[in-house]
Design a protein around this motif. Sequence first.
Motif, PDB file in Angstrom:
ATOM      1  N   GLU A   1      21.064 -42.117 -33.448  1.00 42.59           N
ATOM      2  CA  GLU A   1      20.540 -43.328 -32.807  1.00 42.59           C
ATOM      3  C   GLU A   1      20.481 -43.160 -31.293  1.00 42.59           C
ATOM      4  N   GLU A   2      21.525 -42.545 -30.720  1.00 33.36           N
ATOM      5  CA  GLU A   2      21.522 -42.314 -29.271  1.00 33.36           C
ATOM      6  C   GLU A   2      20.428 -41.332 -28.879  1.00 33.36           C
ATOM      7  N   TRP A   3      20.214 -40.314 -29.681  1.00 40.35           N
ATOM      8  CA  TRP A   3      19.125 -39.372 -29.390  1.00 40.35           C
ATOM      9  C   TRP A   3      17.785 -40.105 -29.350  1.00 40.35           C
ATOM     10  N   HIS A   4      17.548 -40.915 -30.374  1.00 40.50           N
ATOM     11  CA  HIS A   4      16.256 -41.599 -30.464  1.00 40.50           C
ATOM     12  C   HIS A   4      16.091 -42.629 -29.348  1.00 40.50           C
ATOM     13  N   ALA A   5      17.179 -43.261 -28.942  1.00 40.76           N
ATOM     14  CA  ALA A   5      17.092 -44.236 -27.855  1.00 40.76           C
ATOM     15  C   ALA A   5      16.679 -43.549 -26.555  1.00 40.76           C
ATOM     16  N   LYS A   6      17.277 -42.392 -26.267  1.00 40.09           N
ATOM     17  CA  LYS A   6      16.924 -41.665 -25.047  1.00 40.09           C
ATOM     18  C   LYS A   6      15.486 -41.145 -25.132  1.00 40.09           C
ATOM     19  N   ALA A   7      15.097 -40.670 -26.305  1.00 41.26           N
ATOM     20  CA  ALA A   7      13.735 -40.172 -26.473  1.00 41.26           C
ATOM     21  C   ALA A   7      12.726 -41.305 -26.295  1.00 41.26           C
ATOM     22  N   ALA A   8      13.051 -42.492 -26.801  1.00 45.67           N
ATOM     23  CA  ALA A   8      12.136 -43.625 -26.678  1.00 45.67           C
ATOM     24  C   ALA A   8      11.921 -44.008 -25.221  1.00 45.67           C
ATOM     25  N   GLN A   9      12.965 -43.873 -24.397  1.00 46.45           N
ATOM     26  CA  GLN A   9      12.818 -44.183 -22.976  1.00 46.45           C
ATOM     27  C   GLN A   9      11.841 -43.214 -22.299  1.00 46.45           C
ATOM     28  N   ILE A  10      11.848 -41.956 -22.736  1.00 47.23           N
ATOM     29  CA  ILE A  10      10.932 -40.961 -22.163  1.00 47.23           C
ATOM     30  C   ILE A  10       9.537 -41.110 -22.760  1.00 47.23           C
ATOM     31  N   GLY A  11       9.473 -41.318 -24.066  1.00 49.61           N
ATOM     32  CA  GLY A  11       8.196 -41.456 -24.756  1.00 49.61           C
ATOM     33  C   GLY A  11       7.737 -40.147 -25.379  1.00 49.61           C
ATOM     34  N   TYR A  12       6.958 -40.280 -26.448  1.00 47.59           N
ATOM     35  CA  TYR A  12       6.420 -39.116 -27.151  1.00 47.59           C
ATOM     36  C   TYR A  12       4.976 -38.862 -26.718  1.00 47.59           C
ATOM     37  N   PRO A  13       4.540 -37.603 -26.722  1.00 48.32           N
ATOM     38  CA  PRO A  13       5.305 -36.395 -27.039  1.00 48.32           C
ATOM     39  C   PRO A  13       6.294 -36.064 -25.921  1.00 48.32           C
ATOM     40  N   LEU A  14       7.319 -35.298 -26.280  1.00 39.22           N
ATOM     41  CA  LEU A  14       8.303 -34.855 -25.301  1.00 39.22           C
ATOM     42  C   LEU A  14       8.682 -33.409 -25.596  1.00 39.22           C
ATOM     43  N   VAL A  15       9.421 -32.818 -24.675  1.00 35.22           N
ATOM     44  CA  VAL A  15       9.840 -31.419 -24.803  1.00 35.22           C
ATOM     45  C   VAL A  15      11.356 -31.376 -24.914  1.00 35.22           C
ATOM     46  N   VAL A  16      11.860 -30.647 -25.904  1.00 33.69           N
ATOM     47  CA  VAL A  16      13.298 -30.384 -26.019  1.00 33.69           C
ATOM     48  C   VAL A  16      13.556 -29.004 -25.422  1.00 33.69           C
ATOM     49  N   LYS A  17      14.549 -28.937 -24.520  1.00 36.90           N
ATOM     50  CA  LYS A  17      14.809 -27.674 -23.815  1.00 36.90           C
ATOM     51  C   LYS A  17      16.286 -27.333 -23.809  1.00 36.90           C
ATOM     52  N   HIS A  18      16.560 -26.054 -24.028  1.00 38.35           N
ATOM     53  CA  HIS A  18      17.907 -25.517 -23.782  1.00 38.35           C
ATOM     54  C   HIS A  18      18.113 -25.476 -22.267  1.00 38.35           C
ATOM     55  N   PRO A  19      19.285 -25.859 -21.756  1.00 38.85           N
ATOM     56  CA  PRO A  19      19.445 -25.980 -20.297  1.00 38.85           C
ATOM     57  C   PRO A  19      19.565 -24.674 -19.531  1.00 38.85           C
ATOM     58  N   THR A  20      19.824 -23.544 -20.222  1.00 39.11           N
ATOM     59  CA  THR A  20      20.039 -22.299 -19.471  1.00 39.11           C
ATOM     60  C   THR A  20      19.243 -21.116 -19.999  1.00 39.11           C
ATOM     61  N   GLN A  21      18.320 -21.334 -20.936  1.00 42.14           N
ATOM     62  CA  GLN A  21      17.543 -20.222 -21.480  1.00 42.14           C
ATOM     63  C   GLN A  21      16.217 -20.075 -20.737  1.00 42.14           C
ATOM     64  N   GLY A  22      15.665 -18.867 -20.772  1.00 42.76           N
ATOM     65  CA  GLY A  22      14.360 -18.594 -20.196  1.00 42.76           C
ATOM     66  C   GLY A  22      13.440 -17.984 -21.222  1.00 42.76           C
ATOM     67  N   SER A  23      12.282 -17.469 -20.773  1.00 44.54           N
ATOM     68  CA  SER A  23      11.289 -16.836 -21.653  1.00 44.54           C
ATOM     69  C   SER A  23      10.869 -17.755 -22.798  1.00 44.54           C
ATOM     70  N   SER A  24      10.887 -19.067 -22.552  1.00 51.34           N
ATOM     71  CA  SER A  24      10.506 -20.076 -23.550  1.00 51.34           C
ATOM     72  C   SER A  24      11.377 -20.039 -24.795  1.00 51.34           C
ATOM     73  N   ILE A  25      12.569 -19.483 -24.681  1.00 49.37           N
ATOM     74  CA  ILE A  25      13.530 -19.503 -25.783  1.00 49.37           C
ATOM     75  C   ILE A  25      14.242 -20.857 -25.760  1.00 49.37           C
ATOM     76  N   GLY A  26      14.397 -21.465 -26.932  1.00 51.35           N
ATOM     77  CA  GLY A  26      15.045 -22.766 -27.002  1.00 51.35           C
ATOM     78  C   GLY A  26      14.193 -23.886 -26.456  1.00 51.35           C
ATOM     79  N   VAL A  27      12.881 -23.828 -26.689  1.00 51.34           N
ATOM     80  CA  VAL A  27      11.941 -24.865 -26.231  1.00 51.34           C
ATOM     81  C   VAL A  27      11.088 -25.289 -27.414  1.00 51.34           C
ATOM     82  N   ARG A  28      10.919 -26.604 -27.565  1.00 51.31           N
ATOM     83  CA  ARG A  28      10.057 -27.097 -28.639  1.00 51.31           C
ATOM     84  C   ARG A  28       9.426 -28.417 -28.219  1.00 51.31           C
TER      85      ARG A  28
END
Length: 892
Positions: free
Chosen positions: A180-207
């Motif tokens: 529920e907390e995940w969806h609440a934060k996502a709703a504030q940003i709006g869809y579509p959105l990007v999920v990112k790993h905070p310390t990875q590069g080369s587009s690893i951990g991105v969706r």
Amino acid sequence: MRVGIFFGGLSREREISFAGGRTVFDLLDKSRFQPVPIFVDSVGRLILLHWPNLYKGSIRDFYPPAAYTPHTALPFQYYAEQLYPELQDHWTELMQAVGRPLSWEELPQYIDAAFLTLHGLGGEDGSLQGMLEWLGIPYTGSGLYGSAVGMDKQRQKQLMQLAGFSTPAYAVVQLAESAEEWHAKAAQIGYPLVVKHPTQGSSIGVRIVQQASQLADAIWQCSFRYLHRAAAWHALDEADKLQQLHRLTDIRHSLGLPLYVQLDGEERLIHRPDVLLDLLNSLQQDALLRAADSTDSLLLEAFVAGREFSVIVIEQPDGSPLALPPTEIIKGAEVFDYRSKYLPGMSRKLTPIRMDAEALGDLCRQAEALKDFLGIEVYARLDGLIDSRGRVYFNDPNTTSGMLPSSFFFHQAAEVGLHPSQFLTYILQRSLQRRAAHPRMPRQPLATWQQAHAQQGHKLRVGVLLGGYSSERHISVESGRNIYEKLSASTDFAPIPIFVLDNLRAPASLGLEGRFSLWQLPIHMLLKDNADDIADRILNGLLKPESDAGIAAMRQRAEPVRALLGAAAPVPPRLLQQGEWRQVMDFAFIALHGRPGEDGTLQALLEQAGIPYNGSPVPSSQITIDKYATTELLMQAGLRAARHQLVHKAQWQQDPEAACAAVEATLPYPLIAKPHDEGCSSAVKRIKTRAELVAYASLMFRTEDALPAGPAQVLNLKAGEEFPHKDTFLVEHLIQGQPGERFMEVTVGLLTHREAGVIRYEVFEPSEALATGEVLSLEEKFLAGEGQNITPARFSSRASEQAAISQLVRQEIEQAARLLGVEGYARIDAFVHIPPGGAARVSFIEVNSLPGMTPATCIFHQTALVGYTPLDFMRRIIAYGQQRMATLPTAP
């Protein structure tokens, strides 16, 4: 000056670091620097690497050495951390097999400065930089503060927002929070959105997440967690289980190893893929899997629709920032992922980005201000987006750029007139100036770097021909660029990049005659991402000569850097008429694959001009380009190859049902379908049903370049996958291993020598190619870290049997090469069957008369075993071509 090149490391980006370190090793100006390869293994140990290992395709190809890896039936290679628990007592011995183990305290005895090409944690986060400062060793790039900030995407966001830079809206989610907390934060940003790993590069951990129902899966995936469903697993056959295991253990796209398996509230740490396979096969209940480096927090970021860009910002000699010409990334998929970034031809990277001078200047000023604000020193790579209103959003500052030959790092510098070797020199020089103020750093003799190079004697002008119009044209550019750069580092060759342009791409108004034309390229065009980018740049320059005020201003601002290095401003490409080829080059090194380079067409024209060339002569090239003709000739001589037949467009269009029946009458499913005159795994597919055969023919016999969606979906083609359209294709019997026998695919390189007028064949040790899918893919051949190749091939664990089978394979390879009249050098692919207690058998697949010469191609692994560096190998190829031309009656 001894420059330690640090590469490898602990991160998931280690393969890109390894490939980048090799690039720096090759391109560093040898008249000024002595490169010292310092490999950082995945448990943090330092190794002064033996040079042959630099030219392996993947870290796993040499480390840990094959002698230390488990003998299992699984087609897997291991990363060091997967074997550390069982081999830690033998770790020094393991390191000594590939180089000289070094302690940190020993480093000052071996290097004077460090060139850092490490990525991720342990390389970009300031920890390595701190250790080098403690040792008093100056290093390239940013210092501790800028490195730490550049590693942490959440901290970057906070700082950029505080300073007023535009960056997409974001939120931080914790894995411990409820859905529920995940969806609440996502709703504030709006869809579509990007999920990112905070310390990875080369587009690893991105969706990218389009809707709320996809959010939880994306969060799990990007945090490197996976819910194993036991029932679904047991429903898979053995081949599909193996595919799933490969996906789970891939460090770029999934969990990797080691990983934790959580059952009944307890976690078990698994290091090896065979152990994981046994465990998953035994589980009767669902289980949570998480990577050992999984994260507990992620970023949710607003998706900004617009133009994606990347810009390198460097420091001028006076310390002020200078943005290089930004690159626009034009992609087919929504995410500029690992495959799109590093596999040739998968995306378009346009440098400079197309925009008016005022907007370009504004983008560059913002990038320069951001680099300085974040405290990043020497250079930065700043990524971002431009929305439909022209607003610039920065979303990923980096303190270390990828350094593959076609990376933004090099081709943006080339746009202002800097050759890669010159740019590396400048980065080193500016870094030493930055470090000079540190109390522990020694003063370096910078003034000597500005001295002109000593005059050298005559150099052989080598035209490096690349590009063309086959589906292998992008790999040809990679090969040609590598040949050019290797020859550039020598003292006896003056390479000239020459692009073979497909004249069918050109408007008739330009009046280009013939099927293709040759163009001498300036360095900034050689470094374009792929063949189509180069062709478009040539044609756009002809139709609309470059007069862009924005790029002109950027080149003018870079004059202080060029002046320091003695570099010239870029010039346009030049059409070479056939009558002037001899005036431009003394030797032609054909780096083309497929037509018109491997079929004898160019060879005949070069012979007419009296220009020696590499590879096989015309008659042999005309045979080996045709897989059907090649295998027919080999089988007539008693050698083994797959049963096969040609499928012709006219017959197919006349009666598809009869054409299918003709194939099925002689070849059972599954079978192999492929173009008869293309290589590099282009359109090679395992066909299991008539529906797939029909889909394959529909694609091959289409009349438009665009792929029909239906047949492409039937064959599961990947985004951007090349699939030529022709009038004929080849179908073959699927060669497979039999129960109890050892079965493998090998690739074998060879080199010919002319001694007293007689040709001698030097056949190298075969390499074993491990395919994770149904056939060896383009990615496994050319994507950094993807392929698994073992050199020498593992024919047997017994030394005597290993030597005997290797000799048998090499003898048959030589026999085939002699039958086909192959000269110069070549690569021949085959299957090897090794039955228990029986004689080994070789089944031929194809002959490549101009094999790929990309930086980590298998043939370099093989030549290294006999002491040939890549440059040594190329030197021998050139020498043979010159000797052969001298024997031709038409030679002047």
